[in-house]
Design an enzyme around this catalytic site. Structure first.
Site, PDB file in Angstrom:
ATOM      1  NE  ARG A 246      -4.366  -1.073   0.086  1.00  0.00           N
ATOM      2  CZ  ARG A 246      -4.479  -2.143  -0.536  1.00  0.00           C
ATOM      3  NH1 ARG A 246      -3.874  -2.412  -1.281  1.00  0.00           N
ATOM      4  NH2 ARG A 246      -5.927  -2.723  -0.347  1.00  0.00           N
ATOM      5  CD  GLU A 275      -2.997   3.631  -5.238  1.00  0.00           C
ATOM      6  OE1 GLU A 275      -3.991   2.900  -5.635  1.00  0.00           O
ATOM      7  OE2 GLU A 275      -1.845   3.163  -4.794  1.00  0.00           O
ATOM      8  CG  HIS A 294      -3.596  -0.572  -6.255  1.00  0.00           C
ATOM      9  ND1 HIS A 294      -4.001   0.347  -5.423  1.00  0.00           N
ATOM     10  CD2 HIS A 294      -3.790  -1.783  -5.925  1.00  0.00           C
ATOM     11  CE1 HIS A 294      -3.971  -0.678  -4.243  1.00  0.00           C
ATOM     12  NE2 HIS A 294      -3.933  -1.936  -4.346  1.00  0.00           N
TER      13      HIS A 294
HETATM   14  P1  NAP Z   1      -1.804 -10.921   5.155  1.00  0.00           P
HETATM   15  O1  NAP Z   1      -1.591 -12.458   4.789  1.00  0.00           O
HETATM   16  O2  NAP Z   1      -2.985 -10.480   5.994  1.00  0.00           O
HETATM   17  O3  NAP Z   1      -0.489 -10.268   5.865  1.00  0.00           O
HETATM   18  C1  NAP Z   1      -0.478  -9.146   6.303  1.00  0.00           C
HETATM   19  C2  NAP Z   1       0.996  -8.801   6.832  1.00  0.00           C
HETATM   20  O4  NAP Z   1       0.871  -7.494   7.332  1.00  0.00           O
HETATM   21  C3  NAP Z   1       1.733  -9.677   7.827  1.00  0.00           C
HETATM   22  O5  NAP Z   1       2.860  -9.872   7.735  1.00  0.00           O
HETATM   23  C4  NAP Z   1       1.041  -8.917   9.137  1.00  0.00           C
HETATM   24  O6  NAP Z   1       2.077  -9.187  10.090  1.00  0.00           O
HETATM   25  C5  NAP Z   1       1.495  -7.738   8.851  1.00  0.00           C
HETATM   26  N1  NAP Z   1       1.003  -6.571   9.457  1.00  0.00           N
HETATM   27  C6  NAP Z   1      -0.301  -6.492   9.892  1.00  0.00           C
HETATM   28  N2  NAP Z   1      -0.419  -5.346  10.856  1.00  0.00           N
HETATM   29  C7  NAP Z   1       0.877  -5.065  11.019  1.00  0.00           C
HETATM   30  C8  NAP Z   1       1.317  -4.145  11.755  1.00  0.00           C
HETATM   31  N3  NAP Z   1       0.334  -3.428  12.727  1.00  0.00           N
HETATM   32  N4  NAP Z   1       2.551  -3.955  12.267  1.00  0.00           N
HETATM   33  C9  NAP Z   1       3.603  -4.979  11.371  1.00  0.00           C
HETATM   34  N5  NAP Z   1       3.003  -5.631  10.382  1.00  0.00           N
HETATM   35  C10 NAP Z   1       1.551  -5.991  10.520  1.00  0.00           C
HETATM   36  O7  NAP Z   1      -2.053 -10.112   3.676  1.00  0.00           O
HETATM   37  P2  NAP Z   1      -1.458 -10.438   2.482  1.00  0.00           P
HETATM   38  O8  NAP Z   1      -2.382 -11.166   1.594  1.00  0.00           O
HETATM   39  O9  NAP Z   1       0.008 -10.864   2.680  1.00  0.00           O
HETATM   40  O10 NAP Z   1      -1.337  -8.918   1.756  1.00  0.00           O
HETATM   41  C11 NAP Z   1      -0.697  -8.040   2.490  1.00  0.00           C
HETATM   42  C12 NAP Z   1      -0.967  -6.663   1.860  1.00  0.00           C
HETATM   43  O11 NAP Z   1      -0.723  -6.570   0.550  1.00  0.00           O
HETATM   44  C13 NAP Z   1      -2.481  -6.254   2.279  1.00  0.00           C
HETATM   45  O12 NAP Z   1      -2.800  -5.812   3.471  1.00  0.00           O
HETATM   46  C14 NAP Z   1      -2.813  -5.210   0.960  1.00  0.00           C
HETATM   47  O13 NAP Z   1      -2.767  -3.928   1.432  1.00  0.00           O
HETATM   48  C15 NAP Z   1      -1.760  -5.401   0.087  1.00  0.00           C
HETATM   49  N6  NAP Z   1      -2.276  -6.253  -1.308  1.00  0.00           N
HETATM   50  C16 NAP Z   1      -2.196  -5.405  -2.462  1.00  0.00           C
HETATM   51  C17 NAP Z   1      -2.469  -5.756  -3.715  1.00  0.00           C
HETATM   52  C18 NAP Z   1      -2.257  -4.936  -4.839  1.00  0.00           C
HETATM   53  O14 NAP Z   1      -2.970  -4.918  -5.660  1.00  0.00           O
HETATM   54  N7  NAP Z   1      -0.886  -4.339  -4.933  1.00  0.00           N
HETATM   55  C19 NAP Z   1      -3.129  -6.930  -3.874  1.00  0.00           C
HETATM   56  C20 NAP Z   1      -3.040  -7.988  -2.698  1.00  0.00           C
HETATM   57  C21 NAP Z   1      -2.607  -7.326  -1.326  1.00  0.00           C
HETATM   58  P3  NAP Z   1       1.988 -10.607  11.124  1.00  0.00           P
HETATM   59  O15 NAP Z   1       1.995 -11.896  10.454  1.00  0.00           O
HETATM   60  O16 NAP Z   1       2.904 -10.330  12.003  1.00  0.00           O
HETATM   61  O17 NAP Z   1       0.473 -10.430  11.605  1.00  0.00           O
END
Ligand code: NAP
Length: 333
Positions: A246, A275, A294
């Site tokens: 993000r 964005e 995005h």
């Molecule tokens: P996920 O499996 O829920 O992983 C989220 C990650 O964020 C985990 O490593 C979590 O840490 C960490 N996190 C959450 N809150 C935090 C905090 N307060 N401090 C530090 N770390 C924190 O999600 P994912 O599917 O991997 O996706 C990750 C992110 O990618 C999404 O949140 C989204 O914003 C972004 N995304 C972008 C696109 C795009 O189109 N570019 C597509 C999909 C996703 P822990 O494991 O320690 O809880």
């Protein structure tokens, strides 16, 4: 007497997906509920949302819809908010939890697709793919003598160290790809959980050691500005930064400065702070930035699966069943 059907506001008709799938992704929702569907391709404004949500029990939305506390508090009948995304930073989760409203999201189904785009950006940024493409198209490559031993030199992935910030689903999927490319992988996560093939390190250690840094944490109050000017300043000289998580996690202006001064070799960015970015944004003038609008989850199959999952989350919430994925489960406890 027939039971009154729930009313759902849908902020996007998903008509493009219907053409790809051969069937309406909203079919089941339309069969089981009354759907109030926003007719325009451009999403509703804040005022439109307030008006359209009147009397609705469900909301099916996208990341481009800002669902703030004002909207949530004004929608007194709302029973569920379902977003067709994994990231939920566009929704005020605390306000939803305070009203007892579950917020659905779509993790898992987009993990591999987003990891693929992350790798596309890692490779494109480090091997100057966009710059090379522009050079060929411009007609500047005219003769053999335009080919030089030191033209378009980039950075190798193999043998380099990749630092993954956030080892959730996507971070781990990127780590698996990096192992196949012969990279050493270090990672930092809040929980510190161990992940196969990834050496857990402190955040500062990751910045100091990584030739490539890839961001995969969710955007929250704690991760806002995690890669600020100071953190960027602690990255290795000549490193490459990739962000498909993000905007807001990275300080874009500090990054642009580091890239302009060539302290960092390159960046690959799918997300931005604010964005869409304008044509006057500093990134636009930099050759060493590769950008996409995005599109992390934008493959046909994945977008269809996200749409299906968001419909199922919405129906579950309306029927008082647990959602398949609830983004604010902690707040609802
Ligand atoms: P996920 O499996 O829920 O992983 C989220 C990650 O964020 C985990 O490593 C979590 O840490 C960490 N996190 C959450 N809150 C935090 C905090 N307060 N401090 C530090 N770390 C924190 O999600 P994912 O599917 O991997 O996706 C990750 C992110 O990618 C999404 O949140 C989204 O914003 C972004 N995304 C972008 C696109 C795009 O189109 N570019 C597509 C999909 C996703 P822990 O494991 O320690 O809880």
């Amino acid at each position: 007497m027939e039971k009154k059907r729930s009313l759902v506001f849908v902020t996007n008709a998903m008509a493009d997906l219907e053409g790809l799938a051969g069937e309406d992704p909203l079919r089941e929702l339309k069969e089981r509920c009354e759907c109030r569907i926003w007719p325009a391709a451009q999403g509703p404004s804040h005022a439109d949302l307030l008006e359209a949500l009147e009397g609705c029990q469900g909301l099916l939305c996208l990341i481009s819809d800002r669902i703030d506390a004002d909207i949530i508090r004004s929608s007194s009948e709302l029973k569920v908010i379902s977003s067709c995304s994994v990231g939920v930073d566009h929704i005020d989760l605390a306000a939803a939890s305070a009203q007892g409203i579950p917020v659905g999201n779509t993790p898992g189904v987009l993990t591999e697709t987003t990891a693929d785009l992350t790798f596309a950006l890692l490779l494109a940024a480090s091997r100057r793919v966009a710059e090379g493409d522009a050079y060929v198209r411009s007609g500047k490559w005219k003769s053999d003598s335009d080919w030089g031993l030191a033209s378009f030199l980039g950075v190798d992935l193999h043998g380099a160290t990749l630092g993954i910030v956030g080892l959730g689903g996507i971070g781990q999927a990127v780590a698996r790809r990096a192992q196949g490319f012969g990279m050493r992988v270090v990672g930092w996560s809040r929980s510190g959980d161990s992940v196969p093939g990834v050496e857990n390190v402190e955040f500062s250690e990751l910045l100091a050691e990584a030739d490539f840094v890839s961001i995969h944490v969710a955007l929250t109050q704690e991760t806002l500005g995690l890669l600020d000017a100071r953190a960027i300043g602690r990255m290795k000289r000549g490193a490459v930064l990739v962000n498909t998580a993000r905007g807001g996690i990275v300080d874009d202006l500090a990054l642009a400065e580091a890239l302009a001064e060539k302290r960092l070799a390159a960046a690959g960015l799918d997300v931005f702070d604010g964005e869409p970015i304008g044509s006057d944004h500093p990134f636009v003038r930099l050759d060493n930035v590769v950008m996409t609008p995005h599109i992390g989850s934008a493959s046909t199959r994945t977008r269809l699966r996200m749409a299906q999952l968001s419909v199922q989350n919405c129906l579950a919430g309306l029927e008082g069943r647990p959602l398949i994925h609830t983004a604010n489960s902690e707040g609802l406890r």
